[in-house]
Design a protein around this motif. Structure first.
Motif, mmCIF file in Angstrom:
data_model
loop_
_atom_site.group_PDB
_atom_site.id
_atom_site.type_symbol
_atom_site.label_atom_id
_atom_site.label_comp_id
_atom_site.label_asym_id
_atom_site.label_seq_id
_atom_site.Cartn_x
_atom_site.Cartn_y
_atom_site.Cartn_z
ATOM 1 N N LYS A 1 0.475 -0.668 -0.094
ATOM 2 C CA LYS A 1 -0.186 0.059 0.205
ATOM 3 C C LYS A 1 0.988 1.272 0.359
ATOM 4 O O LYS A 1 0.599 2.727 -0.406
ATOM 5 N N SER B 1 -11.213 5.633 3.331
ATOM 6 C CA SER B 1 -12.007 5.837 3.366
ATOM 7 C C SER B 1 -12.748 4.611 3.980
ATOM 8 O O SER B 1 -13.213 4.311 2.286
ATOM 9 N N SER C 1 -12.351 0.570 1.833
ATOM 10 C CA SER C 1 -13.060 -0.825 1.821
ATOM 11 C C SER C 1 -14.160 -0.712 2.841
ATOM 12 O O SER C 1 -14.475 -0.476 4.171
ATOM 13 N N GLU D 1 -12.425 11.247 14.300
ATOM 14 C CA GLU D 1 -10.974 10.668 13.572
ATOM 15 C C GLU D 1 -9.867 10.314 14.515
ATOM 16 O O GLU D 1 -9.595 10.965 14.905
ATOM 17 N N GLY E 1 -6.337 8.149 12.055
ATOM 18 C CA GLY E 1 -6.101 8.603 10.161
ATOM 19 C C GLY E 1 -5.631 7.962 9.390
ATOM 20 O O GLY E 1 -4.856 9.182 8.720
ATOM 21 N N THR F 1 -5.567 6.395 6.450
ATOM 22 C CA THR F 1 -5.393 6.781 5.676
ATOM 23 C C THR F 1 -4.895 8.243 5.123
ATOM 24 O O THR F 1 -4.380 8.829 4.017
ATOM 25 N N GLU G 1 -0.724 7.854 5.309
ATOM 26 C CA GLU G 1 -0.584 6.916 3.452
ATOM 27 C C GLU G 1 -0.276 8.089 2.936
ATOM 28 O O GLU G 1 0.491 7.954 1.729
HETATM 29 N N1 UDP Z 1 -8.174 0.841 3.481
HETATM 30 C C1 UDP Z 1 -8.048 -0.022 2.409
HETATM 31 N N2 UDP Z 1 -9.000 0.060 1.186
HETATM 32 C C2 UDP Z 1 -10.052 1.183 1.038
HETATM 33 C C3 UDP Z 1 -10.189 2.298 2.624
HETATM 34 C C4 UDP Z 1 -9.113 2.102 3.729
HETATM 35 O O1 UDP Z 1 -7.218 -0.839 2.945
HETATM 36 O O2 UDP Z 1 -10.830 0.917 0.636
HETATM 37 C C5 UDP Z 1 -6.880 0.700 4.441
HETATM 38 C C6 UDP Z 1 -7.041 2.521 4.494
HETATM 39 O O3 UDP Z 1 -5.875 1.876 3.955
HETATM 40 C C7 UDP Z 1 -6.697 2.104 6.064
HETATM 41 C C8 UDP Z 1 -7.244 1.905 7.081
HETATM 42 O O4 UDP Z 1 -7.982 1.418 6.081
HETATM 43 O O5 UDP Z 1 -4.693 1.600 5.917
HETATM 44 C C9 UDP Z 1 -8.543 2.634 7.265
HETATM 45 O O6 UDP Z 1 -7.429 3.424 8.492
HETATM 46 P P1 UDP Z 1 -7.622 4.313 8.964
HETATM 47 O O7 UDP Z 1 -7.571 4.821 10.770
HETATM 48 O O8 UDP Z 1 -8.274 5.834 8.554
HETATM 49 O O9 UDP Z 1 -9.337 4.415 9.446
HETATM 50 P P2 UDP Z 1 -10.605 3.676 10.684
HETATM 51 O O10 UDP Z 1 -11.060 2.702 8.878
HETATM 52 O O11 UDP Z 1 -9.649 2.553 11.305
HETATM 53 O O12 UDP Z 1 -11.467 4.727 11.459
#
Ligand code: UDP
Length: 414
Positions: free
Chosen positions: A203, A232, A264, A320, A323, A325, A328
């Protein structure tokens, strides 16, 4: 009944060129007296969301430095995850507390998982509220206990936090992202440790601009036109509807702009699908809005490609925890706009390494500033990336955990 998660392997030495030799040596020195320690990570899901994301890197690196680490996922059915999602929302400030029956469900699944949990751990690291009662129920199953809170509990629903507090307050060690998130009444040692990302994971590894645009093109993006992206979960706190509204304002001035919402679905998030459908409805069939999820084959490389290729990356959250994301996104060196909430200001210095916004209008205005001035975007992106390199990469996170393990070890031997 608890499911072990297979995590593969990683080698700390591979990170030397990114994080520097000093940090790698510090980690090795801290790990030496901990060699062979049996460490358990306990969490609610092995897929979706930040916790799973972190553990797929942290667990292999802990193993690489000589600890015996396992990650296990608790057992839960829909009734449990409905209750824990509500709890999660209430802890982040939503008005609805769990019903008495839902609290019972939470307690019952925690009892079930506690019974099934095999003992003999030197350290048990319990992630988030879902399995938080385990320590109170079976303290004898590990010598040292840590509760790791990944969410923003700064303004919780008072009834919910009062009900949860007896289960979390006595953990000998707890870990929060920022001081503000620590609920009143925590006993034990409270540690403030923000999370981190793995720069070598698919990623986040370097993708060439050609490869990134090649991947985006396959998802229907016109790579010659500007692209705004938010990655997200489909969750109201992430505000994808607000992102669509901001995009519409930008589009009035720049009709060629496109928007990608890449999200996701997490296995412990039953609300996700409803909100996904609400987001599609809000997009109203606009062919320049691309709404994608992991069921459309959007995995880690695709997220990387969207983040590496986009002209503006957004995380317009209204709450949040940290975060990931955001981390990343800025690691890709792209200009970033985020909600001025939770862990986002920790990562972005407004106007220096990105922009912090409080409304749809300011989000749109900042996006237009960046889209009209590519040099500005480049400068913001470069500074953001350096900030991540120094503060938010996994080896630093590993070091902080090893320090806590050492403390537990020495307090146990006293
Ligand atoms: N993520 C992913 N694919 C997506 C959406 C999110 O792999 O389509 C991953 C994103 O890259 C990140 C994690 O899910 O690594 C989300 O972590 P974050 O701390 O931003 O938020 P949370 O979902 O834990 O509230």
């Amino acid at each position: 009944m608890l499911q072990p998660v297979a995590v593969g392997s990683k080698t700390l030495a591979d990170y030397t060129h990114i994080c520097g030799r000093d940090l790698i040596e510090e980690i090795r020195a801290l790990a030496e007296p901990l060699k062979g320690a049996r460490v358990l990570h306990l969490s609610a899901t092995a897929f979706g969301g930040g916790v799973a994301e972190i553990l797929y890197t942290l667990v292999p690196l802990m193993k690489d430095v000589g600890l015996e680490v396992e990650w296990q996922v608790i057992y839960g059915r829909e009734e449990f995850f409905n209750a824990t999602k509500l709890m999660h929302n209430a802890l982040q400030g939503a008005p609805d507390d769990l019903t008495e029956a839902q609290w019972d469900t939470w307690q019952r699944y925690n009892e079930m998982n506690s019974r099934e949990l095999v003992g003999g751990w030197d350290v048990a690291l319990v992630h988030d509220p879902q399995p938080a009662a385990v320590f109170q129920l079976v303290p004898e199953k590990a010598k040292g206990w840590i509760w790791r809170c990944h969410i923003d509990v700064s303004t919780p629903n008072p009834a919910t936090i009062q009900r949860l507090l007896p289960y979390i307050k006595d953990y000998p060690q707890s870990v929060f992202h920022v001081p503000d998130y620590v609920p009143e009444g925590m006993g034990g040692t409270v540690n403030i440790v923000p999370p981190a990302i793995d720069p070598l994971a698919p990623k986040n590894m370097a993708l060439s601009p050609d490869d990134a645009s090649y991947v985006c093109q396959q998802f229907g993006i016109d790579v010659d036109r500007p692209l705004i992206t938010q990655v997200s979960r489909f969750d109201p706190w992430k505000d994808p509807l607000g992102v669509i509204d901001a995009y519409r304002i930008v589009k009035e001035e720049l009709p060629e702009v496109q928007l990608a919402l890449v999200g996701s679905m997490a296995s412990d998030d039953p609300e996700g699908w409803d909100f996904f459908n609400a987001t599609i409805a809000h997009a109203g069939g606009d062919p320049d809005i691309h709404i994608l999820n992991n069921f459309n084959n959007v995995g880690a490389i695709e997220v990387n490609a969207f983040q590496s290729h986009s002209d503006v990356l957004v995380q317009k959250s209204t709450r949040e925890g940290f975060g990931l994301t955001v981390t990343e996104a800025i690691w890709k060196g792209r200009p970033f706009i985020g909600g001025n909430v939770g862990g986002i200001p920790l990562q972005i210095e407004n106007g220096i390494s990105g922009y912090l916004v409080d409304s749809v209008d300011s989000c749109a205005a900042r996006a237009l500033d960046i889209l009209k001035d590519p040099a500005l975007g480049k400068a913001l992106g470069r500074r953001g990336k350096e900030h991540v390199r120094k503060n938010f990469l996994t080896p630093r996170y590993l070091r902080d955990y090893l320090k806590i393990f050492s403390e537990l070890q020495s307090s146990n031997s006293r």
